[in-house]
Motif scaffolding. Structure first.
Motif, mmCIF file in Angstrom:
data_model
loop_
_atom_site.group_PDB
_atom_site.id
_atom_site.type_symbol
_atom_site.label_atom_id
_atom_site.label_comp_id
_atom_site.label_asym_id
_atom_site.label_seq_id
_atom_site.Cartn_x
_atom_site.Cartn_y
_atom_site.Cartn_z
ATOM 1 N N GLY A 5 0.824 -1.421 0.070
ATOM 2 C CA GLY A 5 -0.109 0.023 -0.129
ATOM 3 C C GLY A 5 0.921 1.252 0.177
ATOM 4 N N ALA A 6 0.228 2.442 0.189
ATOM 5 C CA ALA A 6 0.841 3.673 0.486
ATOM 6 C C ALA A 6 1.896 4.077 1.406
ATOM 7 C CB ALA A 6 -0.219 4.738 0.371
ATOM 8 N N THR A 7 2.423 5.060 1.096
ATOM 9 C CA THR A 7 3.454 5.432 2.227
ATOM 10 C C THR A 7 2.258 6.099 3.582
ATOM 11 O OG1 THR A 7 5.014 6.273 0.769
ATOM 12 C CG2 THR A 7 4.877 7.220 2.937
ATOM 13 N N ILE A 8 2.728 5.767 4.710
ATOM 14 C CA ILE A 8 2.070 6.101 5.519
ATOM 15 C C ILE A 8 1.957 7.541 6.070
ATOM 16 C CG2 ILE A 8 1.464 5.944 8.313
ATOM 17 C CD1 ILE A 8 1.366 3.274 6.582
ATOM 18 N N THR A 9 0.531 8.024 6.126
ATOM 19 C CA THR A 9 0.337 9.587 6.535
ATOM 20 C C THR A 9 0.006 9.688 7.905
ATOM 21 O OG1 THR A 9 -1.876 9.189 5.581
ATOM 22 C CG2 THR A 9 -0.155 10.109 3.888
ATOM 23 N N SER A 10 -1.165 9.618 8.087
ATOM 24 C CA SER A 10 -1.704 9.778 9.556
ATOM 25 C C SER A 10 -3.038 9.227 9.740
ATOM 26 C CB SER A 10 -1.770 11.317 10.110
ATOM 27 O OG SER A 10 -2.693 11.953 9.505
ATOM 28 N N GLY B 181 -4.832 10.732 -3.512
ATOM 29 C CA GLY B 181 -3.833 10.686 -4.649
ATOM 30 C C GLY B 181 -2.758 9.735 -4.193
ATOM 31 N N LEU B 182 -2.977 8.727 -3.241
ATOM 32 C CA LEU B 182 -1.790 7.575 -3.068
ATOM 33 C C LEU B 182 -2.232 6.130 -3.412
ATOM 34 C CD1 LEU B 182 -0.453 9.030 0.359
ATOM 35 C CD2 LEU B 182 0.302 9.311 -1.973
ATOM 36 N N VAL B 183 -3.589 6.105 -4.011
ATOM 37 C CA VAL B 183 -4.288 4.779 -4.228
ATOM 38 C C VAL B 183 -3.677 3.867 -4.959
ATOM 39 C CG1 VAL B 183 -5.588 5.474 -6.319
ATOM 40 C CG2 VAL B 183 -6.442 3.677 -4.905
ATOM 41 N N ASP B 184 -2.765 4.382 -6.007
ATOM 42 C CA ASP B 184 -1.866 3.354 -6.771
ATOM 43 C C ASP B 184 -0.352 3.408 -6.325
ATOM 44 O OD1 ASP B 184 -3.923 2.975 -8.564
ATOM 45 O OD2 ASP B 184 -3.636 4.819 -9.777
ATOM 46 N N GLU B 185 -0.088 3.791 -5.202
ATOM 47 C CA GLU B 185 1.032 3.951 -4.738
ATOM 48 C C GLU B 185 1.658 2.364 -3.959
ATOM 49 O OE1 GLU B 185 3.032 7.426 -2.630
ATOM 50 O OE2 GLU B 185 3.403 5.936 -0.896
ATOM 51 N N GLY B 186 2.531 1.743 -4.372
ATOM 52 C CA GLY B 186 2.840 0.536 -3.571
ATOM 53 C C GLY B 186 2.132 -0.593 -4.221
ATOM 54 N N PRO B 187 2.661 -1.728 -4.049
ATOM 55 C CA PRO B 187 2.337 -2.999 -4.427
ATOM 56 C C PRO B 187 0.784 -3.279 -3.937
ATOM 57 C CG PRO B 187 3.913 -3.585 -2.885
ATOM 58 C CD PRO B 187 4.009 -2.065 -3.171
ATOM 59 N N ALA B 188 -0.074 -3.769 -4.727
ATOM 60 C CA ALA B 188 -1.638 -4.071 -4.326
ATOM 61 C C ALA B 188 -1.331 -5.637 -3.622
ATOM 62 C CB ALA B 188 -2.423 -3.862 -5.422
#
Length: 270
Positions: free
Chosen positions: A171-176, A190-197
């Motif tokens: 998944g995505a980079t951790i935000t909060s 905007g992070l939906v496609d970040e990182g492997p699914a």
């Protein structure tokens, strides 16, 4: 009326709540995402948030509270910057989930559903995260951290507390936690496609199929799965009729009469 009871909620959030209500044919269907949106700004479901949601949707505060107190993802106490959930359901527990949770409790000096003194981490023991093939699993702000150990879990938590960038396993980079709540409420970051699914365990079956040349059956013209067998042939092959007959339990007269022997019962009546 909304302005009078929503001094703590920003005008932008109130506008977003109205937008959510307008996304559904029945406005009350928007209650779940609306409560997540309230949490994204106020860090929990507040009495004010309940009142505003109820007013927008035409629901009583009791009706909104019933929903807010039913689902565990809605919090009634202030949350830390990050929510760390450790799965301790059967498989994860056997694979080390309980040990991970206990180690984090000691490391953070907190108990279940409590927040560390620095306000950074709220730790919670959670039910199945639907990722048993990656057990034991931990989630940070609902992003996956697979195949964890007590040591790796402590490392993730320490990096979060230090403000370092942390990438989830799938998944995505951790935000909060609050930013994640806004996404769950229905507003993309905007992070939906970040990182492997998907990870190796999830793709194992696909790889085996590719190696052996397996493929899914073709679809027929109607969009259904094509098959060479008629329904009758399929029934015969599965032998369901025999299975059904084996499950039929013969009842004796004693069973029907509640355990009485029919001859004794008639003799007693005589």
């Amino acid at each position: 009326m909304t302005e009078q009871i929503s001094q703590g909620l920003s005008e932008a959030t109130i506008a977003d709540l109205h937008e959510l209500a307008g996304r559904y044919p029945q406005a009350r269907s928007a209650l779940l995402p609306m409560l997540h949106l309230v949490q994204s700004e106020q860090g929990r479901v507040t009495a004010e948030g309940i009142a505003v949601c109820g007013e927008i949707l035409g629901l009583t505060e009791a009706e909104v509270s019933a929903v807010a107190t039913f689902y565990t993802m809605y919090k009634r106490r202030p949350m830390g910057k990050h929510h760390v959930g450790v799965c301790t359901n059967t498989l994860c527990a056997v694979m080390g989930g309980d040990e991970i949770f206990e180690r984090l409790c000691g490391h953070l000096d907190v108990g279940n559903d409590e927040t560390s003194e620095d306000g950074q981490i709220t730790l919670e023991k959670v039910e199945c995260n639907a990722a048993c093939d990656f057990a034991p699993v931990m989630m940070v702000n609902w992003e996956f951290f697979d195949n964890q150990t007590p040591e790796s879990a402590v490392e993730v938590v320490d990096r979060l507390r230090a403000g370092e960038p942390v990438q989830s396993t799938r998944g995505a980079t951790i935000t909060s936690w609050r930013e994640a709540e806004r996404v769950i409420g229905g507003f993309e970051d905007g992070l939906v496609d970040e990182g492997p699914a998907a990870g190796p365990a999830s793709l194992a079956g696909l790889e085996i199929a590719a190696e052996r040349g397996w493929s899914a059956p073709p679809l027929d013209a109607s969009g259904g799965e094509a098959t060479r067998e008629s329904t009758a042939q399929a029934v015969d092959e599965a032998d369901t009729r025999r299975a059904e007959s084996e499950n039929v339990v013969e009842q004796s007269a004693a069973d029907v009469r509640g355990g009485e022997d029919p001859d004794e019962s008639e003799a007693n009546h005589d």
